[in-house]
Design a protein around this motif. Sequence first.
Motif, PDB file in Angstrom:
ATOM      1  N   LEU A  16       0.812  -1.217   0.000  1.00 43.44           N
ATOM      2  CA  LEU A  16       0.000   0.000   0.000  1.00 43.44           C
ATOM      3  C   LEU A  16       0.850   1.274   0.000  1.00 43.44           C
ATOM      4  O   LEU A  16       0.555   2.232  -0.721  1.00 43.44           O
ATOM      5  N   ALA A  17       1.904   1.266   0.788  1.00 41.16           N
ATOM      6  CA  ALA A  17       2.752   2.471   0.862  1.00 41.16           C
ATOM      7  C   ALA A  17       3.325   2.789  -0.512  1.00 41.16           C
ATOM      8  O   ALA A  17       3.337   3.944  -0.946  1.00 41.16           O
ATOM      9  N   ARG A  18       3.752   1.748  -1.212  1.00 40.40           N
ATOM     10  CA  ARG A  18       4.354   1.983  -2.521  1.00 40.40           C
ATOM     11  C   ARG A  18       3.300   2.403  -3.553  1.00 40.40           C
ATOM     12  O   ARG A  18       3.554   3.251  -4.409  1.00 40.40           O
ATOM     13  N   HIS A  20       0.616   4.023  -2.926  1.00 37.36           N
ATOM     14  CA  HIS A  20       0.259   5.396  -2.597  1.00 37.36           C
ATOM     15  C   HIS A  20       1.336   6.353  -3.101  1.00 37.36           C
ATOM     16  O   HIS A  20       1.048   7.410  -3.658  1.00 37.36           O
ATOM     17  N   ALA A  21       2.593   5.952  -2.934  1.00 35.93           N
ATOM     18  CA  ALA A  21       3.694   6.797  -3.404  1.00 35.93           C
ATOM     19  C   ALA A  21       3.649   6.938  -4.925  1.00 35.93           C
ATOM     20  O   ALA A  21       3.869   8.030  -5.468  1.00 35.93           O
ATOM     21  N   GLU A  31      -2.803  14.959  -3.211  1.00 38.56           N
ATOM     22  CA  GLU A  31      -3.126  13.923  -2.230  1.00 38.56           C
ATOM     23  C   GLU A  31      -4.492  13.283  -2.462  1.00 38.56           C
ATOM     24  O   GLU A  31      -4.624  12.069  -2.488  1.00 38.56           O
ATOM     25  N   GLU A  35      -5.233   9.444  -3.477  1.00 38.28           N
ATOM     26  CA  GLU A  35      -5.970   8.556  -2.576  1.00 38.28           C
ATOM     27  C   GLU A  35      -7.109   7.854  -3.329  1.00 38.28           C
ATOM     28  O   GLU A  35      -7.294   6.648  -3.204  1.00 38.28           O
ATOM     29  N   VAL A  38      -5.773   5.110  -5.506  1.00 43.40           N
ATOM     30  CA  VAL A  38      -5.347   3.913  -4.765  1.00 43.40           C
ATOM     31  C   VAL A  38      -6.566   3.077  -4.356  1.00 43.40           C
ATOM     32  O   VAL A  38      -6.561   1.851  -4.473  1.00 43.40           O
ATOM     33  N   PRO A  98      11.371  14.905  -1.515  1.00 47.50           N
ATOM     34  CA  PRO A  98      10.431  14.070  -2.277  1.00 47.50           C
ATOM     35  C   PRO A  98       9.266  14.882  -2.840  1.00 47.50           C
ATOM     36  O   PRO A  98       8.821  14.628  -3.954  1.00 47.50           O
ATOM     37  N   VAL A 101      10.174  16.506  -6.078  1.00 49.16           N
ATOM     38  CA  VAL A 101      10.216  15.553  -7.188  1.00 49.16           C
ATOM     39  C   VAL A 101       8.796  15.223  -7.644  1.00 49.16           C
ATOM     40  O   VAL A 101       8.495  15.163  -8.837  1.00 49.16           O
ATOM     41  N   ARG A 102       7.888  15.049  -6.679  1.00 46.20           N
ATOM     42  CA  ARG A 102       6.499  14.720  -7.047  1.00 46.20           C
ATOM     43  C   ARG A 102       5.845  15.872  -7.794  1.00 46.20           C
ATOM     44  O   ARG A 102       5.136  15.661  -8.779  1.00 46.20           O
ATOM     45  N   TRP A 117       9.003   6.082 -12.947  1.00 48.76           N
ATOM     46  CA  TRP A 117       8.793   5.458 -11.632  1.00 48.76           C
ATOM     47  C   TRP A 117       9.091   3.956 -11.688  1.00 48.76           C
ATOM     48  O   TRP A 117       9.828   3.420 -10.862  1.00 48.76           O
ATOM     49  N   VAL A 121      12.674   4.197 -10.133  1.00 49.81           N
ATOM     50  CA  VAL A 121      12.381   4.153  -8.698  1.00 49.81           C
ATOM     51  C   VAL A 121      12.057   2.730  -8.251  1.00 49.81           C
ATOM     52  O   VAL A 121      12.590   2.239  -7.262  1.00 49.81           O
ATOM     53  N   ASP A 122      11.170   2.061  -9.006  1.00 50.31           N
ATOM     54  CA  ASP A 122      10.736   0.719  -8.609  1.00 50.31           C
ATOM     55  C   ASP A 122      11.701  -0.368  -9.086  1.00 50.31           C
ATOM     56  O   ASP A 122      11.519  -1.533  -8.755  1.00 50.31           O
TER      57      ASP A 122
END
Lengths: 169, 257
Positions: A16-18, A20-21, A31, A35, A38, A98, A101-102, A117, A121-122
């Motif tokens: 979930l954290a990833r 969301h990121a 945001e 949300e 996600v 961060p 960057v976003r 990403w 990043v991933d």
Amino acid sequence: MFDSSLIFEDELSRRLARMHAFALFMSGDRESEAEDMVVRASTNALEAHFVGEAPDRALIAAMVRECIESLGWPRDNRLPPAVSLSGLRTRHLKSLSPSCVRRAAAVIPTEARAAIWLVAVDRRTYGETARLLGVDEAAVSRLLEWRDVLIRQALDEAGPAGQTASGNF
Amino acid sequence: MNCERARRVLWPPEKPRLADADVVAAREHVRVCGSCRAHLEIDGYLGELRAGLGERAPRREIRERVFESVARARTSSRAENDVQSGPAAIRDPSHRRRTALTIAFVAAISAVPLVHGSAGDPARASTANAFVEDYMRLAVREDHVVTPDPAVVRQFILRELGSHVEPLAEEGLAIAGAEVCLLDGHRGAVIRYQTKLGMVTYYVIPVRGIEPRRPGITERPGGGRANVVTWAGEGMERALVGPLPADSLLELARRAN
């Protein structure tokens, strides 16, 4: 049935954290939009899981698909403007927050954000990224050319610290 | 070997790979190509950004929203498809605690009108709801406190629910701790008490606009070891569940009311 349900929710909890990121990055740090994406991606992934998709694959594929659908996917084949990063040092990059960057991500095409990403990043291979985006590997390479624009924009977003860094290029 | 191909072949650099002809050629290219080295260095940094960009847990509200929507999607699907075998997870020892909690929930859920609003649902789907809700509660990693101190419990509930709840203070009831529960989409708290006869749980679930209701014993078809008393007031649905005689639970509820 319960075994499989627990596996899905376990995987979702871990990822979930990833997710969301990724959504925050894709939305340019918005945001509430992130949300919503996600939430929709999670339920869509569950549907895919019901028909046999492994939870991890279902989640990342649903997340990418959701961003594509929500943010639009202009296949305009735009080329990135020329940006030089020569002289860039790791310390310049480390000065970036961060959120810079976003926010910077919002200035590059949606598909380029996703490619950057997923690859940078991933740490996914070009092949995996191509499959997730529904393009070929050469297209992934072209999309990654937007990376330097992203970094330049992030340095600008960073304000004085970033300006100092970009002045050294 | 050109730059684009070399970068593709060697990505991600930390991944082990067989040194076939392509890889050897790509490595040789990067060794002599300053542009590729710089490119890979920057990409390496972007990988490090991952920690800052997203490894921290999202806000609790987001987690709750995600798991609520997944639970809703799953239970509606279950209701449609019927559940073939319920407690498969019970066989897995790692789920014992979860299962024990769930059984307590099912016992409570089977009797409490609030948490069993869909009375017409098939029984198995209800059980599935309870499993998923309990799982969801664990998945959102709610806090809990293990303490005998009523002040700590009061503070915990105030922090988690934003409501003041007074733990029951009666002889023979020893507070064991408190945790957050999710029942039928409502977020509430459970205070656990140790008694001579076993664990008694006190459910407090804020429900907007709920009509006050006096404490009453809720008869459950089939009975069972646990008795249930429910009541409502001050915007909260409340229940006491446990192995005490029903009259004792009722008396406790009246005093709490």
